[in-house]
Motif scaffolding. Structure first.
Motif, short mmCIF file in Angstrom:
data_model
loop_
_atom_site.label_atom_id
_atom_site.label_comp_id
_atom_site.label_asym_id
_atom_site.label_seq_id
_atom_site.Cartn_x
_atom_site.Cartn_y
_atom_site.Cartn_z
N ASP A 26 40.37 49.69 36.03
CA ASP A 26 38.99 50.00 35.66
C ASP A 26 38.03 49.06 36.40
O ASP A 26 38.18 47.84 36.34
N PRO A 27 37.04 49.60 37.11
CA PRO A 27 36.12 48.75 37.89
C PRO A 27 35.43 47.68 37.05
O PRO A 27 35.22 46.55 37.52
N GLN A 28 35.08 48.01 35.80
CA GLN A 28 34.42 47.02 34.95
C GLN A 28 35.36 45.87 34.61
O GLN A 28 34.93 44.71 34.55
N ARG A 29 36.62 46.18 34.44
CA ARG A 29 37.61 45.13 34.15
C ARG A 29 37.90 44.31 35.40
O ARG A 29 38.00 43.08 35.34
N MET A 30 38.02 44.99 36.52
CA MET A 30 38.30 44.29 37.79
C MET A 30 37.14 43.38 38.19
O MET A 30 37.34 42.34 38.80
N ALA A 31 35.92 43.77 37.82
CA ALA A 31 34.74 42.98 38.19
C ALA A 31 34.73 41.62 37.51
O ALA A 31 34.02 40.71 37.96
N LEU A 32 35.51 41.46 36.44
CA LEU A 32 35.55 40.18 35.73
C LEU A 32 36.50 39.19 36.39
O LEU A 32 36.53 38.01 36.02
N LEU A 33 37.28 39.65 37.36
CA LEU A 33 38.26 38.81 38.04
C LEU A 33 37.68 38.15 39.27
O LEU A 33 36.66 38.59 39.81
N ASP A 34 38.35 37.12 39.73
CA ASP A 34 38.01 36.53 41.02
C ASP A 34 38.15 37.62 42.10
O ASP A 34 39.12 38.38 42.07
N PRO A 35 37.20 37.73 43.03
CA PRO A 35 37.25 38.81 44.01
C PRO A 35 38.58 38.92 44.76
O PRO A 35 39.09 40.03 44.98
N ALA A 36 39.13 37.77 45.16
CA ALA A 36 40.40 37.81 45.89
C ALA A 36 41.53 38.33 45.01
O ALA A 36 42.37 39.12 45.45
N ASP A 37 41.53 37.90 43.74
CA ASP A 37 42.55 38.36 42.81
C ASP A 37 42.38 39.84 42.54
O ASP A 37 43.36 40.60 42.47
N ALA A 38 41.14 40.29 42.39
CA ALA A 38 40.87 41.70 42.14
C ALA A 38 41.34 42.56 43.31
O ALA A 38 41.93 43.63 43.11
N GLU A 39 41.11 42.10 44.52
CA GLU A 39 41.55 42.86 45.70
C GLU A 39 43.06 42.94 45.76
O GLU A 39 43.64 44.01 46.04
N ARG A 40 43.73 41.82 45.48
CA ARG A 40 45.19 41.80 45.51
C ARG A 40 45.76 42.74 44.45
O ARG A 40 46.68 43.51 44.72
N ARG A 41 45.20 42.66 43.25
CA ARG A 41 45.68 43.51 42.17
C ARG A 41 45.39 44.99 42.46
O ARG A 41 46.19 45.87 42.15
N GLY A 42 44.24 45.26 43.06
CA GLY A 42 43.90 46.63 43.39
C GLY A 42 44.92 47.26 44.33
O GLY A 42 45.31 48.42 44.17
N ARG A 43 45.37 46.49 45.33
CA ARG A 43 46.38 46.99 46.26
C ARG A 43 47.70 47.25 45.53
O ARG A 43 48.38 48.25 45.77
N ARG A 44 48.05 46.32 44.63
CA ARG A 44 49.32 46.47 43.91
C ARG A 44 49.28 47.68 42.98
O ARG A 44 50.25 48.45 42.91
N TYR A 45 48.17 47.87 42.30
CA TYR A 45 48.05 49.01 41.38
C TYR A 45 48.07 50.34 42.14
O TYR A 45 48.65 51.32 41.67
N ALA A 46 47.44 50.38 43.31
CA ALA A 46 47.44 51.60 44.11
C ALA A 46 48.86 51.95 44.56
O ALA A 46 49.27 53.12 44.54
N LYS A 47 49.62 50.94 44.95
CA LYS A 47 51.00 51.16 45.36
C LYS A 47 51.84 51.67 44.18
O LYS A 47 52.68 52.57 44.34
#
Length: 220
Positions: free
Chosen positions: A171-192
């Protein structure tokens, strides 16, 4: 047979009720002579009145167990951790999935993140498909994240739970609460992970998970 009353620190908090406790103990008042006034419902207990009255856990019971188990835990953003399994369960409920799916959503992190075990859930009376789903989404020692995702994808209920978990985590609102680098890393993992979980899915299932809840997420 006699035994002590239910411990005050039991995660279930079901004092005085004839229900299963995740710690493997169930006590309650009983007049049957085999119980001696207090029945400890175990496999070798021959008290017919308690065994006949034992009820299956409900969604509310799963929510209570998850709340007690995750008490004091917070997520990466510092919010109460229970908000996450409740959000996962809400996604499944809004999609019209079964109570078993909703229970598995509420309980999906208790084995990985708390002292509760799969056998505790069985002792509490949760259906085997719920326990299997929790097992499927629980990362085992030495197991990679993607290995766990592949196990989850092979379990019908576990797959639904992990898709809802992925949707909430992405969820973008949840991801926005994370450190940007961590959010990007997690986003790639979730997409995979989504690519594995959604393999072979019909269009309506894709829309069910990514339309109402997270339209901005890539489907993988």
């Amino acid at each position: 047979m006699s035994g002590p009353t239910l411990a005050d620190d039991c995660l279930c908090g079901l004092d005085g009720e004839q229900r299963a406790c995740v710690e493997g103990r169930v006590y309650g008042p009983c007049d049957h002579p085999n119980c001696g006034g207090v029945c400890e419902m175990e496999a070798d207990c021959d008290c017919p009145c308690h065994h006949a009255s034992r009820t299956a856990p409900t969604v509310a019971d799963a929510d209570h167990l998850a709340f007690r188990a995750h008490h004091g835990q917070v997520d990466k953003a510092g919010r109460p951790y229970i908000d996450h399994p409740r959000a996962v369960a809400a996604i499944l409920a809004q999609q019209g999935h079964s109570d078993h799916a909703v229970m598995a959503g509420l309980l999906h992190d208790v084995v990985e993140d708390t002292p509760i075990t799969l056998d505790d859930l069985r002792a509490a009376g949760f259906p085997e498909d719920v326990v299997s789903a929790v097992d499927a989404v629980t990362r085992r020692d030495g197991e990679t994240y993607m290995d766990m995702i592949r196990r989850a994808a092979a379990d019908p209920l576990g797959r639904l739970v992990k898709l809802a978990d992925n949707a909430n985590n992405s969820d973008p609102q949840r991801m926005a609460l994370l450190d940007p680098a961590d959010a990007e890393r997690r986003g790639r993992r979730y997409a995979k992970a989504r690519a594995v979980l959604l393999a072979g899915s019909a269009a309506d299932e894709l829309d069910a998970f990514w339309g109402p809840f997270n339209p901005a997420a890539e489907r993988g």
